[in-house]
Design an enzyme around this catalytic site. Sequence first.
Site, PDB file in Angstrom:
ATOM      1  N   LYS A 126     116.080  66.349  27.534  1.00 34.57           N
ATOM      2  CA  LYS A 126     115.254  67.423  26.952  1.00 34.57           C
ATOM      3  C   LYS A 126     114.945  68.468  28.026  1.00 34.57           C
ATOM      4  O   LYS A 126     115.141  69.667  27.811  1.00 34.57           O
ATOM      5  CB  LYS A 126     113.957  66.835  26.418  1.00 34.57           C
ATOM      6  CG  LYS A 126     112.885  67.871  26.103  1.00 34.57           C
ATOM      7  CD  LYS A 126     111.635  67.266  25.510  1.00 34.57           C
ATOM      8  CE  LYS A 126     110.671  66.786  26.529  1.00 34.57           C
ATOM      9  NZ  LYS A 126     109.803  67.810  27.130  1.00 34.57           N
ATOM     10  N   ASN A 127     114.500  68.033  29.187  1.00 39.19           N
ATOM     11  CA  ASN A 127     114.014  68.979  30.200  1.00 39.19           C
ATOM     12  C   ASN A 127     115.114  69.688  30.968  1.00 39.19           C
ATOM     13  O   ASN A 127     114.829  70.574  31.769  1.00 39.19           O
ATOM     14  CB  ASN A 127     113.027  68.286  31.141  1.00 39.19           C
ATOM     15  CG  ASN A 127     111.737  67.941  30.424  1.00 39.19           C
ATOM     16  OD1 ASN A 127     111.495  68.399  29.298  1.00 39.19           O
ATOM     17  ND2 ASN A 127     110.914  67.114  31.045  1.00 39.19           N
ATOM     18  N   CYS A 186      97.181  71.572  27.736  1.00 38.69           N
ATOM     19  CA  CYS A 186      97.683  70.555  26.792  1.00 38.69           C
ATOM     20  C   CYS A 186      96.960  69.262  27.133  1.00 38.69           C
ATOM     21  O   CYS A 186      96.113  69.215  28.023  1.00 38.69           O
ATOM     22  CB  CYS A 186      99.196  70.412  26.903  1.00 38.69           C
ATOM     23  SG  CYS A 186      99.715  69.447  28.315  1.00 38.69           S
ATOM     24  N   ARG A 244      97.742  72.945  33.053  1.00 37.12           N
ATOM     25  CA  ARG A 244      99.119  73.455  33.036  1.00 37.12           C
ATOM     26  C   ARG A 244      99.177  74.977  33.265  1.00 37.12           C
ATOM     27  O   ARG A 244      99.737  75.724  32.465  1.00 37.12           O
ATOM     28  CB  ARG A 244      99.817  73.104  31.720  1.00 37.12           C
ATOM     29  CG  ARG A 244      99.702  71.677  31.265  1.00 37.12           C
ATOM     30  CD  ARG A 244     100.490  70.671  32.068  1.00 37.12           C
ATOM     31  NE  ARG A 244     101.915  70.828  32.081  1.00 37.12           N
ATOM     32  CZ  ARG A 244     102.743  70.363  31.149  1.00 37.12           C
ATOM     33  NH1 ARG A 244     102.231  69.732  30.120  1.00 37.12           N
ATOM     34  NH2 ARG A 244     104.042  70.540  31.235  1.00 37.12           N
ATOM     35  N   ASP A 281     106.463  61.391  34.418  1.00 34.83           N
ATOM     36  CA  ASP A 281     106.826  61.173  33.011  1.00 34.83           C
ATOM     37  C   ASP A 281     107.136  59.712  32.711  1.00 34.83           C
ATOM     38  O   ASP A 281     107.378  59.359  31.560  1.00 34.83           O
ATOM     39  CB  ASP A 281     108.037  62.042  32.636  1.00 34.83           C
ATOM     40  CG  ASP A 281     107.678  63.507  32.622  1.00 34.83           C
ATOM     41  OD1 ASP A 281     108.597  64.341  32.563  1.00 34.83           O
ATOM     42  OD2 ASP A 281     106.476  63.823  32.705  1.00 34.83           O
ATOM     43  N   ARG A 300     109.298  64.774  19.762  1.00 35.66           N
ATOM     44  CA  ARG A 300     109.520  65.948  20.624  1.00 35.66           C
ATOM     45  C   ARG A 300     110.535  65.626  21.711  1.00 35.66           C
ATOM     46  O   ARG A 300     111.288  66.485  22.132  1.00 35.66           O
ATOM     47  CB  ARG A 300     108.207  66.366  21.287  1.00 35.66           C
ATOM     48  CG  ARG A 300     107.179  66.890  20.326  1.00 35.66           C
ATOM     49  CD  ARG A 300     106.074  67.573  21.064  1.00 35.66           C
ATOM     50  NE  ARG A 300     106.635  68.545  22.005  1.00 35.66           N
ATOM     51  CZ  ARG A 300     105.885  69.258  22.835  1.00 35.66           C
ATOM     52  NH1 ARG A 300     104.582  69.116  22.838  1.00 35.66           N
ATOM     53  NH2 ARG A 300     106.436  70.114  23.662  1.00 35.66           N
TER      54      ARG A 300
HETATM   55  C1  EPZ Z   1     107.861  69.895  33.886  1.00 34.88           C
HETATM   56  O1  EPZ Z   1     106.640  70.478  33.473  1.00 34.88           O
HETATM   57  C2  EPZ Z   1     108.288  68.981  32.747  1.00 34.88           C
HETATM   58  N1  EPZ Z   1     108.501  69.782  31.541  1.00 34.88           N
HETATM   59  C3  EPZ Z   1     107.203  67.928  32.500  1.00 34.88           C
HETATM   60  O2  EPZ Z   1     107.674  67.049  31.491  1.00 34.88           O
HETATM   61  C4  EPZ Z   1     107.005  67.130  33.785  1.00 34.88           C
HETATM   62  O3  EPZ Z   1     105.970  66.192  33.588  1.00 34.88           O
HETATM   63  C5  EPZ Z   1     106.645  68.088  34.927  1.00 34.88           C
HETATM   64  O4  EPZ Z   1     107.665  69.097  35.067  1.00 34.88           O
HETATM   65  C6  EPZ Z   1     106.511  67.371  36.262  1.00 34.88           C
HETATM   66  O5  EPZ Z   1     107.717  66.725  36.580  1.00 34.88           O
HETATM   67  C7  EPZ Z   1     109.665  70.483  31.422  1.00 34.88           C
HETATM   68  O6  EPZ Z   1     110.516  70.469  32.296  1.00 34.88           O
HETATM   69  C8  EPZ Z   1     109.834  71.268  30.161  1.00 34.88           C
HETATM   70  P1  EPZ Z   1     105.118  71.578  36.935  1.00 34.88           P
HETATM   71  P2  EPZ Z   1     106.048  71.729  34.310  1.00 34.88           P
HETATM   72  O7  EPZ Z   1     105.059  73.068  36.861  1.00 34.88           O
HETATM   73  O8  EPZ Z   1     107.134  72.532  34.891  1.00 34.88           O
HETATM   74  C9  EPZ Z   1     100.880  72.672  38.663  1.00 34.88           C
HETATM   75  C10 EPZ Z   1     107.576  65.859  29.482  1.00 34.88           C
HETATM   76  O9  EPZ Z   1     106.919  64.895  29.119  1.00 34.88           O
HETATM   77  N2  EPZ Z   1     101.268  74.075  38.445  1.00 34.88           N
HETATM   78  O10 EPZ Z   1     106.144  70.946  37.812  1.00 34.88           O
HETATM   79  O11 EPZ Z   1     105.050  72.407  33.435  1.00 34.88           O
HETATM   80  C11 EPZ Z   1     100.700  71.915  37.357  1.00 34.88           C
HETATM   81  O12 EPZ Z   1      99.395  72.101  36.855  1.00 34.88           O
HETATM   82  C12 EPZ Z   1     106.936  66.982  30.255  1.00 34.88           C
HETATM   83  O13 EPZ Z   1     108.808  66.017  29.269  1.00 34.88           O
HETATM   84  C13 EPZ Z   1     100.418  75.085  38.869  1.00 34.88           C
HETATM   85  O14 EPZ Z   1      99.343  74.828  39.409  1.00 34.88           O
HETATM   86  O15 EPZ Z   1     105.288  70.988  35.473  1.00 34.88           O
HETATM   87  C14 EPZ Z   1     100.961  70.487  37.764  1.00 34.88           C
HETATM   88  O16 EPZ Z   1      99.761  69.953  38.307  1.00 34.88           O
HETATM   89  C15 EPZ Z   1     105.455  66.733  30.438  1.00 34.88           C
HETATM   90  N3  EPZ Z   1     100.775  76.383  38.667  1.00 34.88           N
HETATM   91  C16 EPZ Z   1     102.005  70.610  38.885  1.00 34.88           C
HETATM   92  O17 EPZ Z   1     101.976  71.978  39.295  1.00 34.88           O
HETATM   93  C17 EPZ Z   1     101.970  76.717  38.071  1.00 34.88           C
HETATM   94  O18 EPZ Z   1     102.257  77.930  37.930  1.00 34.88           O
HETATM   95  C18 EPZ Z   1     103.415  70.302  38.460  1.00 34.88           C
HETATM   96  O19 EPZ Z   1     103.659  71.058  37.301  1.00 34.88           O
HETATM   97  C19 EPZ Z   1     102.813  75.683  37.637  1.00 34.88           C
HETATM   98  C20 EPZ Z   1     102.458  74.379  37.851  1.00 34.88           C
END
Ligand code: EPZ
Length: 416
Positions: free
Chosen positions: A22-23, A116, A121, A304, A396
């Site tokens: 998916k990702n 969420c 996020r 995850d 999803r």
């Molecule tokens: C991706 O989410 C995945 N989703 C998530 O999978 C996964 O849990 C996550 O990466 C971590 O591996 C997709 O790829 C579609 P991040 P993402 O930006 O990109 C902080 C699932 O179940 N952050 O790496 O949204 C954030 O709050 C989903 O498939 C900021 O502060 O995660 C978090 O604490 C759930 N500012 C950390 O970074 C930003 O601008 C990592 O988030 C962006 C992120």
Amino acid sequence: MDKIVIEGGQRLEGEVAISGAKNAALPILMAALLTDGWCKFSNVPDLRDIRSTIEILEYLGARVEKQDHLVRVDGSGLRRDEAPYDIVRKMRASVLVLGPLVARLGRARVSLPGGCAIGARPINLHLQGLARLGAEINLSHGYVEASCNRLRGAEIYFDVATVTGTENLMMAATLAKGKTVLRNAAREPEVVALADALNSMGARISGAGTAEVVVNGVEDLSPAEIEIIPDRIETGTFMTAAVITGGDVLIRRCIPRHVEAIAEKLRLAGATIETGKDNIHVKGSQAIESVDVKTLPYPGFPTDMQAQFMALMAVAKGHSLITETIFENRFIHVSELRRLGADITVSGNTALVRGVERLSGAPVMATDLRASASLVLAGLVAEGTTVINRVYHLDRGYESLESKFADLGAAIKRVA
Ligand code: EPZ
């Protein structure tokens, strides 16, 4: 609303084939917006989030054809630059249209995704990166507006290694003028898969999979044929299911290298794991040992998989400490696991799991995608009947999960 009903106690045996990731599919499908002509994507998983992505692409003006696991996208007709709230709120990964729209059209208006279940996020790092590339960023009425005639390459440092932030800016930088360097970039396999897809479209990206990604901008990209990589989280979910049921499962069409951290923890828990080129053979042991886990960015143990591993530790011998370092609120599954008899104490971002002899079936509520998977795993071993409500969360991110488990011998069915 559909439910999943499980009669616990069945040992899983047999083979399961893993679906596309998916990702990886979400950003790669969005990348089709960067070019005219038909991109062809194979091994695309049949999921709600993929259907949401197709809805966004068509709303923006792209043409999309889907047949089973094959999706074709033509970005020629791109005519809108806006991703509205009622689409984005269904899938926060819609923010991945930001980079392609600004790069291709010079402007984008995307609803802020909001928080969420697992955390706030924010997308501040996406926006800071776009601003470094020269985009003017405005936030108003719950939308982010980004505009720039032509993005210019820049050095961007992420103070958190954000997965979709890295993906958004990698896509934006492909058509920027000059060289972009992404520092402290995310190293996940899905980032590498996106870079490979963009390079097959004519982009010039190097270093994907390391903390420093270099993108030399080009004038335009062209359509390509791309196969989506297998889903490492689905792989890890079935590996854990084999261990929690003391089963013997051959997991096919996966990439063992992508799940090394998971395999290591399962071996410490007592599993026997043999890896082949594109398969993993997992045998559970009679006794499950307690193992401490801390979630980390790739190649560390994936966040995850935290909920799924917690279900395993709930029936292990002894105590385990599970620490969630990526998201601030990713223990929602704890209260549902407790309903099944798990003994878990949460303090801040750490959960102390005291293994119990046996869980007992009960009605529970799915709250987010991976929490739902942990409830399925717990239900497989809980005594009696477990009913999981709100399984749209599962749909999803997992394709035909209950039939894959049923084929392995689980007493599981979906009821409307
Ligand atoms: C991706 O989410 C995945 N989703 C998530 O999978 C996964 O849990 C996550 O990466 C971590 O591996 C997709 O790829 C579609 P991040 P993402 O930006 O990109 C902080 C699932 O179940 N952050 O790496 O949204 C954030 O709050 C989903 O498939 C900021 O502060 O995660 C978090 O604490 C759930 N500012 C950390 O970074 C930003 O601008 C990592 O988030 C962006 C992120």
